[in-house]
Design a protein around this motif. Structure first.
Motif, PDB file in Angstrom:
ATOM      1  N   TYR A  13     107.237 137.613  38.599  1.00 45.23           N
ATOM      2  CA  TYR A  13     105.792 137.562  38.471  1.00 45.23           C
ATOM      3  C   TYR A  13     105.367 136.256  37.794  1.00 45.23           C
ATOM      4  CZ  TYR A  13     106.463 138.801  33.557  1.00 45.23           C
ATOM      5  OH  TYR A  13     106.853 138.816  32.243  1.00 45.23           O
ATOM      6  N   MET A  14     104.108 135.857  37.995  1.00 45.31           N
ATOM      7  CA  MET A  14     103.581 134.638  37.397  1.00 45.31           C
ATOM      8  C   MET A  14     103.274 134.883  35.936  1.00 45.31           C
ATOM      9  SD  MET A  14     101.015 133.353  40.372  1.00 45.31           S
ATOM     10  CE  MET A  14     101.524 133.307  42.075  1.00 45.31           C
ATOM     11  N   SER A  15     103.841 134.053  35.071  1.00 42.72           N
ATOM     12  CA  SER A  15     103.670 134.215  33.636  1.00 42.72           C
ATOM     13  C   SER A  15     103.202 132.911  33.025  1.00 42.72           C
ATOM     14  CB  SER A  15     105.032 134.617  33.025  1.00 42.72           C
ATOM     15  OG  SER A  15     104.962 134.575  31.634  1.00 42.72           O
ATOM     16  N   GLY A  16     102.287 133.005  32.053  1.00 46.36           N
ATOM     17  CA  GLY A  16     101.812 131.810  31.352  1.00 46.36           C
ATOM     18  C   GLY A  16     100.814 131.011  32.150  1.00 46.36           C
ATOM     19  N   ILE A  17     100.278 130.006  31.519  1.00 49.01           N
ATOM     20  CA  ILE A  17      99.317 129.129  32.179  1.00 49.01           C
ATOM     21  C   ILE A  17     100.078 127.901  32.672  1.00 49.01           C
ATOM     22  CG2 ILE A  17      97.236 127.721  31.861  1.00 49.01           C
ATOM     23  CD1 ILE A  17      96.577 129.651  29.503  1.00 49.01           C
ATOM     24  N   PRO A  18     100.084 127.680  33.984  1.00 44.91           N
ATOM     25  CA  PRO A  18     100.847 126.531  34.505  1.00 44.91           C
ATOM     26  C   PRO A  18     100.220 125.206  34.086  1.00 44.91           C
ATOM     27  CG  PRO A  18      99.578 127.541  36.258  1.00 44.91           C
ATOM     28  CD  PRO A  18      99.409 128.418  35.031  1.00 44.91           C
ATOM     29  N   CYS A  53     109.276 124.211  42.407  1.00 45.29           N
ATOM     30  CA  CYS A  53     107.933 124.543  41.951  1.00 45.29           C
ATOM     31  C   CYS A  53     107.044 124.912  43.134  1.00 45.29           C
ATOM     32  CB  CYS A  53     107.318 123.348  41.219  1.00 45.29           C
ATOM     33  SG  CYS A  53     108.229 122.888  39.725  1.00 45.29           S
ATOM     34  N   PHE A  54     106.408 126.081  43.036  1.00 46.67           N
ATOM     35  CA  PHE A  54     105.497 126.543  44.086  1.00 46.67           C
ATOM     36  C   PHE A  54     104.306 127.226  43.447  1.00 46.67           C
ATOM     37  CE2 PHE A  54     109.516 126.390  46.486  1.00 46.67           C
ATOM     38  CZ  PHE A  54     109.110 125.618  47.549  1.00 46.67           C
ATOM     39  N   TYR A  55     103.340 127.590  44.256  1.00 51.29           N
ATOM     40  CA  TYR A  55     102.133 128.265  43.759  1.00 51.29           C
ATOM     41  C   TYR A  55     102.274 129.780  43.773  1.00 51.29           C
ATOM     42  CZ  TYR A  55      99.968 123.715  43.829  1.00 51.29           C
ATOM     43  OH  TYR A  55      99.684 122.401  43.592  1.00 51.29           O
ATOM     44  N   ASP A  56     103.475 130.270  44.087  1.00 54.79           N
ATOM     45  CA  ASP A  56     103.733 131.707  44.008  1.00 54.79           C
ATOM     46  C   ASP A  56     105.164 131.902  43.523  1.00 54.79           C
ATOM     47  OD1 ASP A  56     105.165 130.902  46.217  1.00 54.79           O
ATOM     48  OD2 ASP A  56     104.146 132.211  47.637  1.00 54.79           O
ATOM     49  N   CYS A  57     105.534 133.142  43.270  1.00 58.04           N
ATOM     50  CA  CYS A  57     106.869 133.436  42.762  1.00 58.04           C
ATOM     51  C   CYS A  57     107.664 134.197  43.819  1.00 58.04           C
ATOM     52  CB  CYS A  57     106.769 134.290  41.492  1.00 58.04           C
ATOM     53  SG  CYS A  57     106.030 133.412  40.100  1.00 58.04           S
ATOM     54  N   TYR A 116     104.188 127.015  39.668  1.00 52.98           N
ATOM     55  CA  TYR A 116     105.075 127.866  38.883  1.00 52.98           C
ATOM     56  C   TYR A 116     106.533 127.531  39.187  1.00 52.98           C
ATOM     57  CZ  TYR A 116     101.050 130.680  37.597  1.00 52.98           C
ATOM     58  OH  TYR A 116      99.856 131.099  37.085  1.00 52.98           O
ATOM     59  N   HIS A 117     107.371 127.624  38.144  1.00 56.94           N
ATOM     60  CA  HIS A 117     108.790 127.312  38.294  1.00 56.94           C
ATOM     61  C   HIS A 117     109.531 128.510  38.866  1.00 56.94           C
ATOM     62  CE1 HIS A 117     112.951 126.473  36.890  1.00 56.94           C
ATOM     63  NE2 HIS A 117     112.623 125.285  37.361  1.00 56.94           N
ATOM     64  N   ASN A 118     110.259 128.279  39.953  1.00 62.83           N
ATOM     65  CA  ASN A 118     111.087 129.305  40.578  1.00 62.83           C
ATOM     66  C   ASN A 118     112.511 129.141  40.050  1.00 62.83           C
ATOM     67  OD1 ASN A 118     112.885 130.654  42.278  1.00 62.83           O
ATOM     68  ND2 ASN A 118     111.595 130.367  44.085  1.00 62.83           N
ATOM     69  N   PRO A 119     112.970 130.055  39.174  1.00 64.05           N
ATOM     70  CA  PRO A 119     114.290 129.907  38.558  1.00 64.05           C
ATOM     71  C   PRO A 119     115.454 130.122  39.528  1.00 64.05           C
ATOM     72  CG  PRO A 119     113.318 131.991  37.927  1.00 64.05           C
ATOM     73  CD  PRO A 119     112.278 131.254  38.707  1.00 64.05           C
ATOM     74  N   LEU A 120     115.194 130.779  40.674  1.00 58.18           N
ATOM     75  CA  LEU A 120     116.255 130.990  41.647  1.00 58.18           C
ATOM     76  C   LEU A 120     116.582 129.711  42.408  1.00 58.18           C
ATOM     77  CD1 LEU A 120     115.180 134.408  43.212  1.00 58.18           C
ATOM     78  CD2 LEU A 120     116.909 133.995  41.455  1.00 58.18           C
ATOM     79  N   GLU A 121     115.546 128.989  42.815  1.00 59.57           N
ATOM     80  CA  GLU A 121     115.738 127.784  43.613  1.00 59.57           C
ATOM     81  C   GLU A 121     115.547 126.498  42.813  1.00 59.57           C
ATOM     82  OE1 GLU A 121     113.264 128.016  47.072  1.00 59.57           O
ATOM     83  OE2 GLU A 121     114.005 130.002  47.600  1.00 59.57           O
ATOM     84  N   MET A 122     115.143 126.628  41.526  1.00 57.31           N
ATOM     85  CA  MET A 122     114.874 125.476  40.670  1.00 57.31           C
ATOM     86  C   MET A 122     113.846 124.542  41.322  1.00 57.31           C
ATOM     87  SD  MET A 122     116.539 126.226  37.996  1.00 57.31           S
ATOM     88  CE  MET A 122     116.610 124.792  36.958  1.00 57.31           C
TER      89      MET A 122
END
Length: 164
Positions: A158-163, A149-153, A141-147
């Motif tokens: 929250y996790m949205s969409g299908i990665p 990618c991790f498996y959690d937010c 999942y894309h973390n918009p704060l740190e730009m």
């Protein structure tokens, strides 16, 4: 009468003592100075595998090759927006999973040499630099704060969409 003079060094055929036309002993003919060496000058690649007749051939300047392994595989590119791709081509863009790293100016023409496509880190599919990811892969999942990618937010997301 005239004299027969021996060609020097690794020269098999020559016009004068300093002008070679064909090399021997596995040496490569350098067309820039008509000599024989075991390496080629910048912008040329080593052609041939016989003991006699190897030569330095120019890289494909039409494809922005500055240095190369052969006519189609570049090892260094030249041009303001030319980047060496993982497949040895010089392109104005980088493939997914890579970001462009500009080359440097090496002479008075200010043309850039040595631009590369550098790999995005971790689970990043598209990035603009080593630290800024814009699209993820591997079900991350894309973390918009740190730009990144991790498996959690991060907290507050929250996790949205299908990665991907």
């Amino acid at each position: 009468g005239g004299m027969c003079e021996k060609c020097l060094g690794h020269c098999n055929k020559c016009n004068t003592a300093t002008e070679c036309t064909e090399c021997k002993d596995g040496a490569y003919f350098n067309p820039l100075d008509d000599t024989c060496y075991y390496a080629c000058p910048e912008g040329h690649w080593m052609y041939g595998d016989a003991d006699i007749g190897r030569e330095c051939r120019p890289c494909n300047s039409n494809a922005s090759h500055f240095n190369c392994l052969n006519l189609t595989y570049a090892t260094q590119c030249v041009g303001d927006n030319k980047y060496l791709t993982p497949t040895g081509t010089c392109s104005g863009t980088c493939p997914d999973g890579y970001y462009p790293q500009r080359g440097i100016s090496i002479n008075s023409s200010n043309q850039l040499v040595g631009g590369t496509c550098e790999a995005c880190l971790g689970h990043c599919n598209k990035c603009t630099s080593a630290l800024i990811c814009t699209e993820c892969k591997d079900s991350a999942y894309h973390n918009p704060l740190e730009m990144t990618c991790f498996y959690d937010c991060p907290e507050g997301y929250y996790m949205s969409g299908i990665p991907e």
